[in-house]
Design an enzyme around this catalytic site. Structure first.
Site, PDB file in Angstrom:
ATOM      1  N   SER A 182     -14.321 -31.715 -29.005  1.00 17.65           N
ATOM      2  CA  SER A 182     -15.397 -32.309 -28.487  1.00 17.65           C
ATOM      3  C   SER A 182     -16.164 -32.806 -30.156  1.00 17.65           C
ATOM      4  O   SER A 182     -16.066 -31.868 -31.007  1.00 17.65           O
ATOM      5  CB  SER A 182     -16.373 -31.684 -27.609  1.00 17.65           C
ATOM      6  OG  SER A 182     -17.693 -32.690 -27.702  1.00 17.65           O
TER       7      SER A 182
ATOM      8  N   TYR B 270     -21.512 -23.942 -24.802  1.00 14.10           N
ATOM      9  CA  TYR B 270     -20.576 -24.958 -24.956  1.00 14.10           C
ATOM     10  C   TYR B 270     -20.241 -25.449 -26.295  1.00 14.10           C
ATOM     11  O   TYR B 270     -19.179 -25.816 -26.730  1.00 14.10           O
ATOM     12  CB  TYR B 270     -21.023 -26.403 -24.023  1.00 14.10           C
ATOM     13  CG  TYR B 270     -19.973 -27.428 -23.989  1.00 14.10           C
ATOM     14  CD1 TYR B 270     -18.703 -27.343 -23.245  1.00 14.10           C
ATOM     15  CD2 TYR B 270     -20.216 -28.604 -24.877  1.00 14.10           C
ATOM     16  CE1 TYR B 270     -17.918 -28.391 -23.444  1.00 14.10           C
ATOM     17  CE2 TYR B 270     -19.225 -29.521 -24.875  1.00 14.10           C
ATOM     18  CZ  TYR B 270     -18.220 -29.538 -24.222  1.00 14.10           C
ATOM     19  OH  TYR B 270     -17.375 -30.375 -24.337  1.00 14.10           O
TER      20      TYR B 270
HETATM   21  N1  LIG Z   1     -16.570 -36.069 -20.758  1.00 10.43           N
HETATM   22  C1  LIG Z   1     -17.166 -35.955 -21.848  1.00 10.43           C
HETATM   23  O1  LIG Z   1     -18.459 -36.378 -22.146  1.00 10.43           O
HETATM   24  C2  LIG Z   1     -16.428 -35.072 -22.941  1.00 10.43           C
HETATM   25  C3  LIG Z   1     -16.638 -35.401 -24.219  1.00 10.43           C
HETATM   26  C4  LIG Z   1     -16.372 -34.359 -25.288  1.00 10.43           C
HETATM   27  C5  LIG Z   1     -15.344 -33.533 -24.709  1.00 10.43           C
HETATM   28  N2  LIG Z   1     -14.844 -33.418 -23.267  1.00 10.43           N
HETATM   29  C6  LIG Z   1     -13.832 -32.428 -23.076  1.00 10.43           C
HETATM   30  O2  LIG Z   1     -12.992 -32.719 -22.363  1.00 10.43           O
HETATM   31  C7  LIG Z   1     -12.267 -32.155 -21.391  1.00 10.43           C
HETATM   32  C8  LIG Z   1     -12.045 -32.912 -20.134  1.00 10.43           C
HETATM   33  O3  LIG Z   1     -13.393 -32.729 -19.792  1.00 10.43           O
HETATM   34  P1  LIG Z   1     -13.506 -34.074 -18.580  1.00 10.43           P
HETATM   35  O4  LIG Z   1     -14.520 -35.018 -19.350  1.00 10.43           O
HETATM   36  O5  LIG Z   1     -12.202 -34.901 -17.928  1.00 10.43           O
HETATM   37  O6  LIG Z   1     -14.257 -33.381 -17.447  1.00 10.43           O
HETATM   38  P2  LIG Z   1     -13.866 -33.551 -15.961  1.00 10.43           P
HETATM   39  O7  LIG Z   1     -13.718 -35.045 -15.211  1.00 10.43           O
HETATM   40  O8  LIG Z   1     -14.933 -32.638 -15.210  1.00 10.43           O
HETATM   41  O9  LIG Z   1     -12.591 -32.724 -15.849  1.00 10.43           O
HETATM   42  C9  LIG Z   1     -12.376 -31.390 -15.972  1.00 10.43           C
HETATM   43  C10 LIG Z   1     -10.880 -30.824 -15.692  1.00 10.43           C
HETATM   44  O10 LIG Z   1     -10.868 -29.531 -15.953  1.00 10.43           O
HETATM   45  C11 LIG Z   1     -10.433 -28.863 -14.854  1.00 10.43           C
HETATM   46  N3  LIG Z   1     -10.862 -27.418 -14.705  1.00 10.43           N
HETATM   47  C12 LIG Z   1     -12.243 -27.103 -14.779  1.00 10.43           C
HETATM   48  N4  LIG Z   1     -12.383 -25.767 -14.506  1.00 10.43           N
HETATM   49  C13 LIG Z   1     -11.314 -25.384 -14.371  1.00 10.43           C
HETATM   50  C14 LIG Z   1     -10.675 -24.086 -14.261  1.00 10.43           C
HETATM   51  N5  LIG Z   1     -11.171 -23.004 -14.063  1.00 10.43           N
HETATM   52  N6  LIG Z   1      -9.272 -23.764 -14.001  1.00 10.43           N
HETATM   53  C15 LIG Z   1      -8.280 -24.914 -14.349  1.00 10.43           C
HETATM   54  N7  LIG Z   1      -8.880 -26.100 -14.405  1.00 10.43           N
HETATM   55  C16 LIG Z   1     -10.033 -26.234 -14.631  1.00 10.43           C
HETATM   56  C17 LIG Z   1     -10.889 -29.927 -13.761  1.00 10.43           C
HETATM   57  O11 LIG Z   1      -9.977 -29.251 -12.645  1.00 10.43           O
HETATM   58  P3  LIG Z   1     -10.248 -28.678 -11.152  1.00 10.43           P
HETATM   59  O12 LIG Z   1     -11.807 -28.833 -11.048  1.00 10.43           O
HETATM   60  O13 LIG Z   1      -9.416 -29.279 -10.269  1.00 10.43           O
HETATM   61  O14 LIG Z   1      -9.978 -27.282 -11.572  1.00 10.43           O
HETATM   62  C18 LIG Z   1     -10.475 -30.931 -14.175  1.00 10.43           C
HETATM   63  O15 LIG Z   1      -9.384 -31.356 -14.276  1.00 10.43           O
HETATM   64  C19 LIG Z   1     -13.136 -30.950 -21.643  1.00 10.43           C
HETATM   65  O16 LIG Z   1     -12.565 -29.859 -22.462  1.00 10.43           O
HETATM   66  C20 LIG Z   1     -14.320 -31.287 -22.107  1.00 10.43           C
HETATM   67  O17 LIG Z   1     -14.836 -30.249 -22.760  1.00 10.43           O
HETATM   68  C21 LIG Z   1     -15.521 -34.209 -22.507  1.00 10.43           C
END
Ligand SMILES: NC(=O)c1ccc[n+]([C@@H]2O[C@H](COP(=O)([O-])OP(=O)(O)OC[C@H]3O[C@@H](n4cnc5c(N)ncnc54)[C@H](OP(=O)(O)O)[C@@H]3O)[C@@H](O)[C@H]2O)c1
Length: 267
Positions: free
Chosen positions: A147, A160
């Site tokens: 991130s 985080y």
């Molecule tokens: N959105 C942002 O603003 C942002 C910015 C920078 C970086 N990121 C990073 O991008 C990545 C993806 O995030 P996102 O924004 O796409 O969030 P999201 O829509 O909440 O998706 C999170 C994903 O992680 C999975 N997950 C969560 N806990 C888990 C567990 N215990 N075991 C296995 N899978 C798990 C969820 O699936 P299930 O719930 O089905 O397990 C889901 O597929 C993360 O690493 C996040 O830190 C996001």
């Protein structure tokens, strides 16, 4: 762990957190380029729906592995499932992750320990388990999703930000170790992106998400996929975030930290 209809791709991309958000978009991007995909997350129904959609649209094989990455046995079970299904994993995208907002003295420690497990421990363990076969083949791609939070301390979301600093540091280090092996390691560093992330982290009301604008998950995935295939070490989508990361290098760390605090505050 059901397998879906059979095609004969040899090259599979394994994506964690592929049930929704950035991970689902990354899986679609890999499939669009002809790779079979292994979709990993906790929610079987969402994974099955994603697999069906991907197979229908892109004609590649999409395999579902249900796993909870808070569980320290999960990475080994994922590797075992791919071996059992005779899948050669040529790309690993460690994308699963979540955050938690709030003052450190008030946040839930249990949840933060789970976060460290998913964001750090599982990512490290999966890299350890899948990289050796790639090195043996002298070909492979690893992408770890950090991130823009990786570049500075994050008051009001301290654990985080620290997990993402780990991801960046670890990934850049092993990218160097794996130089000349045919295996590259890319760290994807998105800024705020429109997914379920902010709601899960209880930060939808912060300046970061309400005022500064959010990116589209599909655009982040397209950018990340290209960077991974080129073997870029660090990929920061968006000119604003690139500029922010560069300018922080010259500003006093204490000033940067206080600015992050303001951005993380609710408005
Ligand atoms: N959105 C942002 O603003 C942002 C910015 C920078 C970086 N990121 C990073 O991008 C990545 C993806 O995030 P996102 O924004 O796409 O969030 P999201 O829509 O909440 O998706 C999170 C994903 O992680 C999975 N997950 C969560 N806990 C888990 C567990 N215990 N075991 C296995 N899978 C798990 C969820 O699936 P299930 O719930 O089905 O397990 C889901 O597929 C993360 O690493 C996040 O830190 C996001």
């Amino acid at each position: 762990m059901p397998s879906r209809k059979s095609h004969d791709e040899k090259s599979f991309a394994l994506i964690t957190g592929a049930s929704r958000g950035i991970g689902l978009e990354l899986a679609k991007e890999c499939a669009k380029h002809g790779h079979g995909v292994v979709l990993v997350a906790r929610h079987q129904d969402a994974l099955e729906a994603a697999a069906g959609q991907i197979e229908g649209k892109h004609g590649v094989r999409a395999i579902v592995i249900r796993a909870d990455l808070r569980d320290s046995a999960a990475p080994s079970e994922i590797l075992a499932a791919t071996i059992e299904q005779q899948i050669e994993v040529h790309m690993v995208i460690n994308n699963a992750g979540f955050g938690l907002g709030g003052e450190f003295l008030e946040t839930d420690m249990e949840r933060e320990i789970e976060m460290i497990h998913v964001n750090v421990v599982a990512l490290t363990h999966l890299t350890k388990l899948f990289a050796p076969a790639m090195v043996k083949r002298r070909s492979g791609r690893i992408m770890n999703v950090a991130s823009t939070a990786a570049f500075q301390p994050g008051p009001l979301m301290s654990v985080y930000y620290a997990t993402k600093a780990f991801v960046l540091s670890f990934s850049e280090a092993i990218a160097e170790e794996l130089r000349n092996t045919g295996v590259t390691v890319t760290t994807l560093c998105p800024g705020a992106t429109a997914t379920d992330f902010a709601e899960t982290a209880q930060i939808s009301n912060t300046r970061l998400f309400r005022k500064l604008g959010v990116a589209d998950a599909g655009n982040i995935a397209r950018y990340g996929y290209k960077a991974m295939m080129r073997g870029d070490r660090v990929a920061i989508p968006g000119w604003r975030d690139k500029l922010m990361v560069q300018s922080e290098r010259f500003a006093p760390r204490r000033l940067v930290t206080s600015i992050v605090r303001r951005v993380q505050e609710s408005r």
